[in-house]
Every structure is written in structure tokens, then in C-alpha cells.
Design an enzyme around this catalytic site. Structure first.
Site, short mmCIF file in Angstrom:
data_model
loop_
_atom_site.label_atom_id
_atom_site.label_comp_id
_atom_site.label_asym_id
_atom_site.label_seq_id
_atom_site.Cartn_x
_atom_site.Cartn_y
_atom_site.Cartn_z
N TYR A 132 -2.97 -6.09 -3.36
CA TYR A 132 -2.70 -6.79 -2.11
C TYR A 132 -1.39 -6.26 -1.52
O TYR A 132 -0.41 -6.08 -2.23
CB TYR A 132 -2.59 -8.29 -2.37
CG TYR A 132 -2.09 -9.09 -1.19
CD1 TYR A 132 -2.95 -9.48 -0.17
CD2 TYR A 132 -0.74 -9.45 -1.08
CE1 TYR A 132 -2.50 -10.21 0.92
CE2 TYR A 132 -0.28 -10.19 0.01
CZ TYR A 132 -1.16 -10.56 1.00
OH TYR A 132 -0.70 -11.27 2.09
N HIS A 133 -1.38 -6.03 -0.21
CA HIS A 133 -0.23 -5.42 0.46
C HIS A 133 0.65 -6.50 1.10
O HIS A 133 0.25 -7.17 2.04
CB HIS A 133 -0.72 -4.46 1.55
CG HIS A 133 0.29 -3.42 1.96
ND1 HIS A 133 1.55 -3.75 2.42
CD2 HIS A 133 0.21 -2.06 1.98
CE1 HIS A 133 2.20 -2.64 2.71
NE2 HIS A 133 1.41 -1.60 2.44
N GLY A 134 1.88 -6.67 0.59
CA GLY A 134 2.82 -7.62 1.17
C GLY A 134 3.43 -7.05 2.44
O GLY A 134 3.18 -5.91 2.82
#
Length: 319
Positions: A132-134
Site C-alpha cells: 500500500y502506498h502512503g
């Protein structure tokens, strides 16, 4: 009344000191300096209100500064050819280990960074890591550092094209094997036995996702096709609290429209809060010749959703 008092004061001054005091009071009144305390009170209030606001927008730039310091170190290291003999056969092994130690220390001190399930990363051989890309993928930087220090392995990474256009980043991207992501190049890296990290949501997820952690993958399944073509396992990854550390204003309609229309990643990022980061690695999804890319993509999505801690934030599918 006040002018009359000033005149009487000046006329009644018995010595030079008294005269100067009267002149000072007259100038103070003429210039309105009697309101200085009120002005200072207002200024103090404004500083009290806006200083924290300014800080949360300044802190993310410290990460940029750290990146450029890392780049500066690499340039200095490159010129010190005598260090070549100190580390294995690869000139950059020592540089990577040094920077990994720096970033690992930053993660431990500022975010108390922890990683759970590192044993699921193979000691050798390929695997595709999907995460998941913050708003800022600083958790992924910490993960790469931990991988170098504890596993002695580097991980190739897929990044958006705009990253390759940032001045000065070329050497950093080369040293840490960052590629812009054509499927053929990804497959080649995996077939050569490397680890490869991909965030299907990419910049869109970084800017437009929010504190509810929606996975903005859309219909992307190229990463799944890469895993199938390479015949490698997929390891899901999620970091708890990464959105509490850094957030984006991309959820505002103007910035969302700007990105969707022109693909410009210009939404302001704020935060840098010292919250606890915990990265969770899910069970590897082995290669299965009997499923297609769409099915594998959905399987990986479900696994990423399950890769959070029990008390972590709820993650939702695409909104």
C-alpha cells in the site's frame, strides 16, 4: 487633554532629563506606540495559531532533505575509489549499507519502526512484494533498509515516471535499482533472481487515498501478470499508521481534479508526526498456473487487506 498635558510637561521640565522624558512620551503618543503591547499580543496569538500549521507542512521537506543528503553521500562515495576494497565486489554495497543504517536509525528513533513477518522474505531467489502506498512511502524506505541490514538483500523497486525527472535523483535511483516499470523489465529483474517491490496504487493512491486507507488500484492487474510470467510468489505488505504519519490534501476536489486531468502530483503533503509504524508482511501467494492475472490481482488485494494488525485502521476497497 493629552496635548495640553504634553505642553505643560515640556514647559515645566526643570532639567534636561525631565525634558527628554517628556519628549519621549510625546513621540510615543504621536507614533501610537502606546498600542505596542496590544500589537504584540495579537502577533503572539497569530504565532500560536499558525506556527503548528506551518510545522506540519515543513516536516515533510525534512524527508526530501534526507534524500538529498543521501544523494550527496553517494556522490562523495563514488569519488572515493579507495573504499572499493573495503566492501565485497560491488562498489555500491558499502554505500547501500551505510545509507540503510541511516534510514533504519531514522525509522527507529522517529517512528519506532517495526517489521513483522520478515522471515517470509526468501533469503535467496525472486519474489514480488506488493504494498500500500502512503502519502510519502517512507515506510517502504525503512523496509528496504531493514532488508539490506537483516537479510543482506537489495530489492528492485518500481516508481512513477515523475520521480526520474526530479533533479539529482538519477544516481540514487540507479544505486537502489529503481525502475520505471515496463512489464518486460520487471519480469527480467525477477527472472534474474531479484526481489521486486510494486505499489499498484502508485502516485494516485499516495495523493488521493485518505485515513480510511482505500486501495486505489482501479483495474490494474499488470503486476499480477508480471508475477505469472515470472512464476514467482507474491508477498503482500501493509504498514499500520502510515497515513497518520503523513497525509495529503489530494482528497480536496481541486487537487483531485488537477491530478486526474493533467496527472500532476502537486497536492500538498503535511505531517511528519512521530507515530508508531508497523509493517506487516502477509503469507506468500505461490505461483499458480491455473489462475489468470485478474484472479491473482483480486487475491493479492484481499491479502493486502488482511496484512494489517488486528487493531490497525480499517482498509477499504476502491471508493
Amino acid at each position: 487633554m493629552s496635548n495640553t498635558w504634553n505642553q505643560s510637561c515640556l514647559m515645566g521640565a526643570e532639567d534636561t532629563l525631565s525634558f527628554l522624558v517628556c519628549v519621549f512620551h510625546a513621540l510615543e503618543e504621536w507614533a501610537g506606540l502606546g498600542q505596542v503591547e496590544d500589537y504584540l499580543s495579537v502577533l503572539e496569538y497569530l504565532l500560536w495559531v499558525f506556527t503548528p500549521l506551518a510545522i506540519v507542512f515543513i516536516l515533510p521537506f525534512l524527508i526530501v532533505i534526507l534524500l538529498y543528503l543521501s544523494i550527496l553521500f553517494l556522490h562523495v562515495y563514488k569519488r572515493k575509489n579507495q573504499l572499493r576494497e573495503a566492501y565485497c565486489n560491488n562498489l555500491w554495497d558499502g554505500a547501500r549499507k551505510t545509507l540503510a543504517t541511516l534510514w533504519d536509525g531514522h525509522g527507529a528513533i522517529w517512528h519506532g519502526y517495526e517489521i513483522h513477518g520478515l522471515e517470509k522474505i526468501p533469503d535467496e531467489g525472486p519474489a514480488l512484494i506488493v504494498y500500500y502506498h502512503g502519502a510519502i512511502p517512507i515506510d517502504y524506505y525503512y523496509f528496504l533498509a531493514t532488508l539490506i541490514i537483516q537479510k543482506g538483500r537489495t530489492c528492485h523497486s518500481v516508481a512513477d515516471h515523475f520521480l526520474f525527472k526530479i533533479p539529482g535523483f538519477k544516481l540514487l535511483l540507479e544505486v537502489f535499482s529503481v525502475i520505471h516499470g515496463p512489464q518486460e523489465e520487471c519480469v527480467r529483474a525477477l527472472r534474474n533472481g531479484h526481489l521486486l517491490g510494486i505499489s499498484p496504487g502508485g502516485v494516485r493512491e499516495a495523493l488521493l487515498s485518505d485515513e480510511t486507507y482505500p486501495l486505489l488500484w482501479g483495474k490494474r492487474k499488470g503486476f499480477a501478470q508480471v508475477a505469472i510470467d515470472s512464476q514467482v510468489p507474491v508477498i503482500p505488505m501493509f504498514t499500520q499508521n502510515v497515513r497518520e504519519g503523513f497525509r495529503s490534501l489530494g482528497t480536496l476536489s481541486f487537487f483531485r481534479w488537477l491530478y486526474e486531468r493533467f496527472r500532476l502530483p502537486v497536492a500538498p503533503i503535511y505531517g511528519g508526526f512521530p507515530v508508531k509504524f508497523r509493517t506487516f508482511l502477509g503469507d506468500p501467494i505461490p505461483y499458480d498456473p491455473n489462475i489468470n492475472a485478474a484472479e491473482l490481482s483480486e487475491k493479492v488485494r484481499s491479502s493486502v487487506l488482511e496484512s494489517r494488525s488486528v487493531d490497525g485502521p480499517w482498509i477499504t476497497a476502491d471508493s
